[in-house]
Write an enzyme that holds these catalytic residues in place. Structure first.
Site, PDB file in Angstrom:
ATOM      1  N   ASN A   1      -0.564  -5.730   1.718  1.00 49.80           N
ATOM      2  CA  ASN A   1      -0.626  -7.185   1.602  1.00 49.80           C
ATOM      3  C   ASN A   1       0.563  -7.818   2.305  1.00 49.80           C
ATOM      4  O   ASN A   1       1.709  -7.617   1.890  1.00 49.80           O
ATOM      5  CB  ASN A   1      -0.628  -7.621   0.136  1.00 49.80           C
ATOM      6  CG  ASN A   1      -0.476  -9.132   0.005  1.00 49.80           C
ATOM      7  OD1 ASN A   1      -1.424  -9.884   0.236  1.00 49.80           O
ATOM      8  ND2 ASN A   1       0.714  -9.594  -0.351  1.00 49.80           N
ATOM      9  N   GLU A   2       0.301  -8.530   3.394  1.00 54.34           N
ATOM     10  CA  GLU A   2       1.228  -9.432   4.086  1.00 54.34           C
ATOM     11  C   GLU A   2       2.442  -8.766   4.701  1.00 54.34           C
ATOM     12  O   GLU A   2       3.361  -9.467   5.171  1.00 54.34           O
ATOM     13  CB  GLU A   2       1.680 -10.564   3.148  1.00 54.34           C
ATOM     14  CG  GLU A   2       0.548 -11.480   2.737  1.00 54.34           C
ATOM     15  CD  GLU A   2       0.985 -12.705   1.961  1.00 54.34           C
ATOM     16  OE1 GLU A   2       0.175 -13.633   1.824  1.00 54.34           O
ATOM     17  OE2 GLU A   2       2.148 -12.733   1.491  1.00 54.34           O
ATOM     18  N   VAL A   3       2.485  -7.440   4.759  1.00 55.35           N
ATOM     19  CA  VAL A   3       3.681  -6.787   5.296  1.00 55.35           C
ATOM     20  C   VAL A   3       3.789  -7.001   6.801  1.00 55.35           C
ATOM     21  O   VAL A   3       4.835  -7.424   7.311  1.00 55.35           O
ATOM     22  CB  VAL A   3       3.690  -5.285   4.949  1.00 55.35           C
ATOM     23  CG1 VAL A   3       4.874  -4.599   5.609  1.00 55.35           C
ATOM     24  CG2 VAL A   3       3.736  -5.079   3.434  1.00 55.35           C
TER      25      VAL A   3
ATOM     26  N   SER B   1      -3.432  -7.173   5.452  1.00 57.18           N
ATOM     27  CA  SER B   1      -4.069  -8.464   5.200  1.00 57.18           C
ATOM     28  C   SER B   1      -2.957  -9.496   5.041  1.00 57.18           C
ATOM     29  O   SER B   1      -2.103  -9.346   4.163  1.00 57.18           O
ATOM     30  CB  SER B   1      -4.930  -8.423   3.936  1.00 57.18           C
ATOM     31  OG  SER B   1      -5.527  -9.674   3.692  1.00 57.18           O
TER      32      SER B   1
END
Length: 848
Positions: free
Chosen positions: A448-450, A493
């Site tokens: 997530n969002e890394v 994502s």
């Protein structure tokens, strides 16, 4: 897993629990059968469960979620905790060639185990099973002692901070721990570091060999048949001769397949046909038939192992072809059984900050509410956890597609440490094998969002390496491709397009609204932010041309009952320290800026509830309608977020107790199978669109009206409207001149269906804070309906945001937070699924 050992014993019985200073339990010999538990020092421990929940049940700690009590229980994570139990083995352990395994499905997190006083092993990953070969270590004729020590997490998180670490929420420590990242706090969660035996424990006994995670897969579908495969690795521990694997597939107790195959080396595989299969579909597209699968490992006539599962005949793919109508862009469309699906759903976070309080009933309530809101997909977010089996089984039964992140979120991770990488490899292999058979599974995602956040952090070095990158782009992708080729893997994502959050391809997290981040940008460009009421306005959703919106959302307070249950009466006012403690986002006044843009600032707690809920509900409605009109240029909306892990102020549409906020009912209407919506064009005109998610053409007669809030109709038209299956298009045009000279503060547009096949809708022509309306007088009459009620509502003038609230968990409403028009009546049904009686005096009401 669903394997059934030839003999097994659940160890979820009587456990006891006690804390020590770190190292103290070892010194006193807690692991030894000779150790004598002192009365009153050890408390009963729930297994599965967690330490906090057991302490709460024993009266050792206060309810952590009340007021600021969560700060008072932080000492729990600093102690060493010991679990002890004794058990007797009910089966013969002397079988030649047999093996005995002690299996923990989930240990949270740094555990050391002892059996009958002897060291058994260690475990340090909440996200995978701990399996120990205990052959020859059990006592068949007397009690066996099992002791488990949990170290304070902090003792194992002493590594230096990863250079360049930008992650929030105690990232320095949490990224080294393979446990729920949000336990360390998040912008919607307090710090509450769980510890304990959080999943099932059992003893397994096998003869000669066992099945290793049989893999059921739909290889192909055509008009009247399915090509299916079943493969399984087999673990042997002696020369067991010729083994075979038998596969049975049943539906409604009728056996449709029964085939057997010999083993070729360490693996067996069968490919077979199923005539006239009943296909599994996501909610809204068809039924969810589940076949009973039985896989039997045999040695001649002797059964060595049996695996049972419920599976669906289904294929889920991801269409990423070029979008010819929007050159330079790709689709990001889930395709189920050959049919493109518009994903309607939300992001899922852990259902409770304390794992011991989550059970099948809790999962069922939250998932059924999604289906009732016309949803068909949940994204299991990467800072949470791989949920218990019941979660995925319910998703299978209810037709909810699962987008599944791996558990990495918002930080740099130490892929330079061999031990950490090895642990991640074992975790990912375990979870892919465990979950790949579920028909609900739609997509695996690396984090997530890394990737996105790292690119913004070092924006002037596009394409650079970073700590963790090889996990998502090499290690995990290889594992998924090898172990689950039926499902697509996506590295992160958001990901795709002209930056990792671009509009041209992949998925997007739209945080222009709420956080003020300006999108789109391109690789190599400095990230910018518009921190103003206009900059965070939800009107920016209407500018978004992205392919799939996997996160977007707005804060809202929960209902008053939830606040009063958790905040002292002296703190129940707008701006109180106790109320601000419920808000874990920073700065605390972010919501004020968004309310400034749309509702104005509240002056009381009651107004704060209303205004925050209006902003959330109207914002989600506005965004979803825009994205659905773009179908399939945009192929899905997953709001942030579905549920809450504690009774706080957050982006959820269901609060911690599953009380719906206004946003839930707005979502339900905006996610209706067929939707009529207004679009304001740049030239001042308005178009009326019809969006059809069903697999049949839709025809209706729609009536639109331009009317004042006191009921005067200024203009209107009844138009025939038709839209093809699974598509969206404009069906009426309202020219710009229609609104010329109209006082936009005193009027609205309304659309209704003559058939009742879709929910009515409306468009305000000014922000709520600027509307000019007469104070409405709402009348409510009550009618008993079984154990529930029918509320008949009417109003003298347009009444906005009319709501009913019952302080009884689980209460259902046919609708809520509705518009009332003068001269018309509306009925809302209120009931409780368990038949609990609801009376008029229990119902609070309100409107604006």
């Amino acid at each position: 897993m669903n394997s059934k050992a030839s003999k097994h014993l659940s160890l979820k019985g009587e456990w006891r629990l006690k804390d020590f200073e770190p190292g103290g339990g070892e010194e006193t010999g807690v692991y030894s059968p000779e150790y004598k538990e002192q009365a009153g020092e050890w408390i009963p421990a729930a297994v599965p469960g967690d330490v906090h929940t057991s302490l709460l049940a024993a009266g050792r700690i206060p309810e952590p979620f009340y007021h600021t009590n969560v700060e008072e229980v932080q000492w729990v994570e600093e102690r060493e905790w010991w679990y002890r139990t004794t058990f007797s083995v009910p089966f013969n352990l002397q079988e030649p060639g047999g093996r005995d395994f002690l299996v923990f499905d989930g240990l949270d997190t740094y555990a050391t185990l002892y059996l009958n006083g002897s060291y058994l092993g260690q475990h340090q990953n909440m996200f995978r099973e701990a399996r120990f070969d205990v052959t020859g270590k059990l006592k068949p004729d007397q009690p066996n002692l099992l002791a488990v020590r949990f170290d304070p997490v902090s003792l194992h998180l002493t590594q230096p901070e990863i250079p360049g670490q930008w992650g929030d929420y105690n990232a320095r420590e949490r990224v080294y721990a393979r446990k729920t990242q949000s336990h360390f706090s998040w912008d919607w969660a307090p710090r509450l570091v769980n510890v304990g035996i959080w999943q099932e424990v059992r003893l397994e006994h096998f003869s000669k060999a066992r099945l290793l995670s049989p893999y059921f897969r739909t290889l192909g579908l055509d008009k009247d048949r399915a090509i299916l495969s079943l493969s399984s690795e087999v673990e042997r521990w002696e020369n067991s001769g010729d083994l075979s694997m038998q596969v049975s597939l049943r539906l409604n107790e009728k056996e449709l397949v029964n085939q057997e195959s010999g083993l070729n080396g360490p693996e067996a595989r069968l490919v077979f046909e199923l005539a006239n299969p009943e296909l599994w579909w996501p909610q809204g597209y068809g039924k969810q038939p589940l076949y009973d699968l039985t896989v039997t490992l045999k040695d001649g006539g002797k059964i060595l192992d049996v695996f049972e599962d419920r599976v669906g005949v289904c294929q889920v793919t991801l269409d990423r072809s070029q979008d010819s109508e929007e050159p330079g862009c790709e689709f990001f469309t889930f395709v189920v059984n050959g049919t493109p699906i518009f994903a309607k759903g939300a992001n899922w976070i852990p259902a409770d900050s304390l794992n011991g309080r989550v059970d099948r009933e809790r999962y069922a309530e939250l998932l059924k509410l999604l289906v009732e809101a016309n949803g068909n997909m949940l994204r299991v977010w990467g800072g949470g956890q791989y949920e218990r089996d019941d979660f995925y089984k319910l998703a299978d039964e209810l037709g909810i597609l699962i987008w599944h992140d791996f558990m990495f979120a918002c930080g740099l991770y130490p892929d330079f440490e061999p031990g950490f990488v090895a642990e991640v490899r074992s975790e990912v292999e375990y979870q892919v094998r465990r979950l790949r058979n579920h028909p609900c599974l739609a997509l695996w995602v690396g984090n997530n969002e890394v990737d996105w956040a790292e690119d913004k952090e070092r924006w002037d070095q596009p394409g650079h390496d970073f700590a963790g990158k090889r996990l998502y782009h090499e290690l995990i992708s290889e594992i998924v491709e090898r172990l689950d080729p039926a499902h697509v893997y996506w590295p992160s994502s958001p990901y795709g397009g002209n930056d990792h959050n671009g509009e041209q391809a992949g998925d997007r997290h739209n945080w222009y609204v709420w956080h003020g981040g300006i999108e789109p940008r391109r690789f190599g460009e400095l990230p910018e932010r518009n921190w103003s009421p206009e900059g965070v306005s939800y009107r920016h959703y209407g500018e978004d041309q992205a392919r799939f919106i996997s996160e977007f959302g707005i804060h809202a307070l929960p209902v008053l009952e939830t606040i009063q249950r958790n905040v002292p009466e002296s703190e129940c006012y707008f701006g109180s320290p106790g109320l601000l403690f419920r808000n874990k986002d920073n700065p605390k006044d972010k919501g004020n800026m968004l309310m400034q843009a749309h509702t104005g600032l509240p002056g009381s707690l009651e107004q704060y509830i209303d205004f925050s809920m209006i902003t959330q509900a109207e914002g989600l409605k506005y965004g979803i309608e825009h994205y659905r009109r773009r179908k399939f240029h945009c192929s899905g909306t997953l709001i942030w977020q579905w549920n809450d892990c504690w009774p706080g102020l957050s982006w959820s549409v269901l609060d911690y107790y599953a009380f719906p906020k206004a946003g839930y009912f707005y979502l339900k209407r905006a996610y209706a199978p067929v939707l009529a919506s207004f679009k304001e064009e740049t030239d001042g005109a308005v178009t009326l669109w019809l969006t059809n998610d069903t697999l049949k053409p839709y025809t209706d007669t729609l009536t639109w009206q331009l009317l004042t809030f006191d009921g005067n109709i200024l203009a209107g038209e009844t138009v025939p409207a038709a839209v093809e299956r699974n598509s969206s298009k404009p069906v009426a045009h309202l020219p710009a001149g229609l609104l010329a000279g109209v006082n936009r503060r005193q009027t609205l547009l309304r659309v209704q269906s003559s058939s009742g096949g879709l929910p009515e809708n409306r468009l305000f022509l000014a922000e709520f804070k600027d509307l000019e309306r007469t104070k409405p007088a709402v009348t409510i009459s009550w009618e008993e309906s079984g154990s529930g009620l029918l509320a008949h509502l009417s109003s003298s003038a347009f009444a906005y945001f009319t709501w009913l609230a019952v302080p009884l968990e689980g209460t259902r409403y046919s609708d809520n937070w509705v518009d009332l028009y003068p001269g018309e009546s509306r009925t809302i049904k209120i009931w409780h699924p368990e038949g609990k009686v609801i009376r008029p005096e229990m119902v609070r009401t309100g409107w604006l």
